[in-house]
Every structure is written in structure tokens, then in C-alpha cells.
Design a protein around this motif. Structure first.
Motif, mmCIF file in Angstrom:
data_model
loop_
_atom_site.group_PDB
_atom_site.id
_atom_site.type_symbol
_atom_site.label_atom_id
_atom_site.label_comp_id
_atom_site.label_asym_id
_atom_site.label_seq_id
_atom_site.Cartn_x
_atom_site.Cartn_y
_atom_site.Cartn_z
ATOM 1 N N VAL A 10 0.798 -1.060 0.038
ATOM 2 C CA VAL A 10 -0.040 -0.095 0.009
ATOM 3 C C VAL A 10 0.949 1.288 -0.122
ATOM 4 N N GLY A 11 0.408 2.339 -0.695
ATOM 5 C CA GLY A 11 1.241 3.432 -0.757
ATOM 6 C C GLY A 11 0.805 4.239 -1.970
ATOM 7 N N PRO A 12 1.247 5.467 -1.817
ATOM 8 C CA PRO A 12 0.679 6.645 -2.622
ATOM 9 C C PRO A 12 1.404 6.296 -4.259
ATOM 10 N N VAL A 13 0.745 6.974 -5.292
ATOM 11 C CA VAL A 13 1.213 6.847 -6.589
ATOM 12 C C VAL A 13 2.844 7.269 -6.902
ATOM 13 N N GLY A 14 3.460 6.332 -7.496
ATOM 14 C CA GLY A 14 4.856 6.957 -7.828
ATOM 15 C C GLY A 14 6.136 6.607 -6.835
ATOM 16 N N ILE A 15 5.755 5.573 -5.756
ATOM 17 C CA ILE A 15 6.778 5.439 -4.855
ATOM 18 C C ILE A 15 7.585 4.060 -5.207
ATOM 19 N N GLY A 16 7.314 3.339 -6.393
ATOM 20 C CA GLY A 16 7.883 2.172 -7.058
ATOM 21 C C GLY A 16 7.285 1.142 -6.494
ATOM 22 N N LYS A 17 6.070 0.873 -6.315
ATOM 23 C CA LYS A 17 5.393 -0.107 -5.705
ATOM 24 C C LYS A 17 5.505 -1.304 -6.922
ATOM 25 N N SER A 18 4.903 -1.100 -8.048
ATOM 26 C CA SER A 18 4.847 -2.350 -9.130
ATOM 27 C C SER A 18 6.388 -2.170 -9.826
ATOM 28 N N THR A 19 6.994 -1.244 -9.929
ATOM 29 C CA THR A 19 8.396 -1.131 -10.538
ATOM 30 C C THR A 19 9.269 -2.017 -9.808
ATOM 31 N N PHE A 20 9.312 -2.174 -8.463
ATOM 32 C CA PHE A 20 10.117 -2.914 -7.564
ATOM 33 C C PHE A 20 9.946 -4.329 -7.987
#
Length: 135
Positions: free
Chosen positions: A42-52
Motif C-alpha cells: 500500500v502506498g501513494p502513486v509513484g513510490i515504486g510499488k509495481s516497478t520494484f
């Protein structure tokens, strides 16, 4: 497609992501050791959740589902089942990663389908439910 051609500044490794270093390091170790567990990010848009997860999980073992385009997973169910069965049918232990982007929009029917898949194949899959911060 090579993202470096489209964006030369795109991260090439999870270590190139800014912030959340301890969290990223911990989960990279879990992936490297192939210890499957399911996780809710869970987190705001743009912190790298999916990218990680796109950088850490082996490409051939990662299925990405965008839940905005199909919140009931009606069009995706067969591909999910096939993807999971690829890992359970072989004699060797191969962990498959399924990244559910925007999982907050999953319907009750889709959640029931996923619950059953997790009960049957939990030893072979690693589900990542990525949701946006509610704020």
C-alpha cells in the motif's frame, strides 16, 4: 520491449529506486531465497510499488494483472490458471509471481476466485496485491 530505449533514466535495478531501501532490500532477499508468501503493498502513486516487482521477479515467472481494466478478472481467469499450473506441474520448485496492480478495485467474485487459487496453489505462487493509498 527495452525500457532503456524509451526512457534512459528508468531504473535498471531495484537499488536504483529512491526511498524505501530497507523494505526493498528485505523483499529482494525473500524473492532471491524463493520463500513464497503473499503480500499487500500500500502506498501513494509513484513510490515504486509495481516497478520494484517488475525489476526483482524473473520476467518468465511474473504475470502482471491490471485490475482497473478487468476488476472481475473475467478475461484473465484462464491465463491466471494456466500460469499457476505451469509451476505446479513440473517436478522442480518454480515460484510464479502474480502482481495485481490496483487490487483495491477487485470485485467480490474476483476475490472469491483468487481465494480458491491461493488455497490450492499457495506453495507455488507468490501474489503481490498492489493498492494505492486511500488518502
Amino acid at each position: 520491449m527495452n525500457t532503456q530505449v524509451l526512457d534512459p533514466h528508468a531504473p535498471r535495478s531495484y537499488k536504483d529506486l529512491v526511498g524505501n531501501g530497507n523494505t526493498f532490500e528485505k523483499w529482494a532477499t525473500v524473492v532471491a531465497e524463493q520463500k513464497p508468501t503473499h503480500v499487500l503493498w500500500v502506498g501513494p502513486v509513484g513510490i515504486g510499488k509495481s516497478t520494484f516487482w517488475k525489476l526483482v521477479a524473473p520476467r518468465s515467472q511474473l504475470l502482471i494483472i491490471n485490475c482497473y481494466s478487468d476488476s472481475g478478472l473475467r478475461e484473465q481467469r484462464d491465463s491466471i490458471k494456466h500460469f499457476i499450473r505451469l509451476s505446479s506441474g513440473s517436478g522442480q520448485k518454480v515460484i510464479r509471481y502474480i502482481l495485481f496492480e490496483h487490487a483495491e478495485v477487485l470485485s467480490d467474485d474476483a476475490q472469491a476466485f483468487l481465494r480458491r487459487m491461493l488455497e490450492v496453489y499457495s506453495a507455488h505462487i507468490f501474489c503481490i496485491f498492489e493498492v494505492r493509498d486511500a488518502t
